[in-house]
Design a protein around this motif. Structure first.
Motif, PDB file in Angstrom:
ATOM      1  N   ALA A  11       0.837  -1.202   0.000  1.00  9.57           N
ATOM      2  CA  ALA A  11       0.000   0.000   0.000  1.00  9.57           C
ATOM      3  C   ALA A  11       0.874   1.254   0.000  1.00  9.57           C
ATOM      4  CB  ALA A  11      -0.908  -0.013   1.223  1.00  9.57           C
ATOM      5  N   ASP A  12       0.311   2.336  -0.496  1.00 13.15           N
ATOM      6  CA  ASP A  12       1.021   3.621  -0.512  1.00 13.15           C
ATOM      7  C   ASP A  12       1.452   3.991   0.907  1.00 13.15           C
ATOM      8  OD1 ASP A  12       0.695   3.917  -3.249  1.00 13.15           O
ATOM      9  OD2 ASP A  12      -1.192   5.024  -3.038  1.00 13.15           O
ATOM     10  N   ASN A  48       5.893   0.297  -5.514  1.00  9.08           N
ATOM     11  CA  ASN A  48       5.053  -0.460  -4.582  1.00  9.08           C
ATOM     12  C   ASN A  48       5.057  -1.955  -4.886  1.00  9.08           C
ATOM     13  OD1 ASN A  48       4.472   1.974  -3.444  1.00  9.08           O
ATOM     14  ND2 ASN A  48       2.282   1.883  -3.783  1.00  9.08           N
ATOM     15  N   LYS A  49       5.577  -2.326  -6.046  1.00  8.80           N
ATOM     16  CA  LYS A  49       5.652  -3.743  -6.408  1.00  8.80           C
ATOM     17  C   LYS A  49       6.986  -4.303  -5.949  1.00  8.80           C
ATOM     18  CE  LYS A  49       2.608  -3.763 -10.408  1.00  8.80           C
ATOM     19  NZ  LYS A  49       2.501  -4.088 -11.848  1.00  8.80           N
ATOM     20  N   GLN A  83      -1.821  -4.342  -0.886  1.00 13.33           N
ATOM     21  CA  GLN A  83      -3.021  -3.936  -1.609  1.00 13.33           C
ATOM     22  C   GLN A  83      -3.803  -5.146  -2.108  1.00 13.33           C
ATOM     23  OE1 GLN A  83      -1.873  -1.300  -4.768  1.00 13.33           O
ATOM     24  NE2 GLN A  83      -1.486   0.404  -3.393  1.00 13.33           N
ATOM     25  N   GLN A  84      -3.117  -6.276  -2.250  1.00 12.21           N
ATOM     26  CA  GLN A  84      -3.746  -7.513  -2.718  1.00 12.21           C
ATOM     27  C   GLN A  84      -2.949  -8.686  -2.166  1.00 12.21           C
ATOM     28  OE1 GLN A  84      -3.185  -6.244  -6.755  1.00 12.21           O
ATOM     29  NE2 GLN A  84      -1.547  -7.711  -7.108  1.00 12.21           N
TER      30      GLN A  84
END
Length: 97
Positions: A11-12, A48-49, A83-84
């Protein structure tokens, strides 16, 4: 030997917190039977990845670690920052010739 690739999207604004937790996970996994080495990568186009590539003696060693309560404990904090769901791939080498 096998490789395990773990892909995550954090997440950010969670980068520093994620890195701290990742260090704790690395400390834990270093004691796992069959763990050889690991490297963490940041996607240049999307910071973010994250991709973690680890080497294991065999699939049984990875499965033991993957199902362990210690991994569950360390990963529970990481999951809160994603995020996932993470994507896990297990690969074995195959000679080209």
């Amino acid at each position: 030997m096998i490789k395990v690739i773990i892909e995550r999207v954090i997440a950010d604004d969670m980068e520093s917190t994620y890195e701290e937790q990742l260090k704790k996970t690395l400390t834990a996994v270093m004691g796992a039977k069959g763990f050889i080495s690991g490297t963490s990568y940041i996607d240049i186009q999307n910071r973010n990845k994250r991709t973690i590539i680890t080497d294991w003696q065999n699939i049984e060693c990875w499965k033991r670690w993957h199902k362990s309560s210690l991994r569950e404990e360390t990963n529970s904090q990481i999951r809160l920052m994603l995020q996932q769901d993470e994507v896990v791939k297990t690969l074995e080498s195959q000679p080209l010739a």
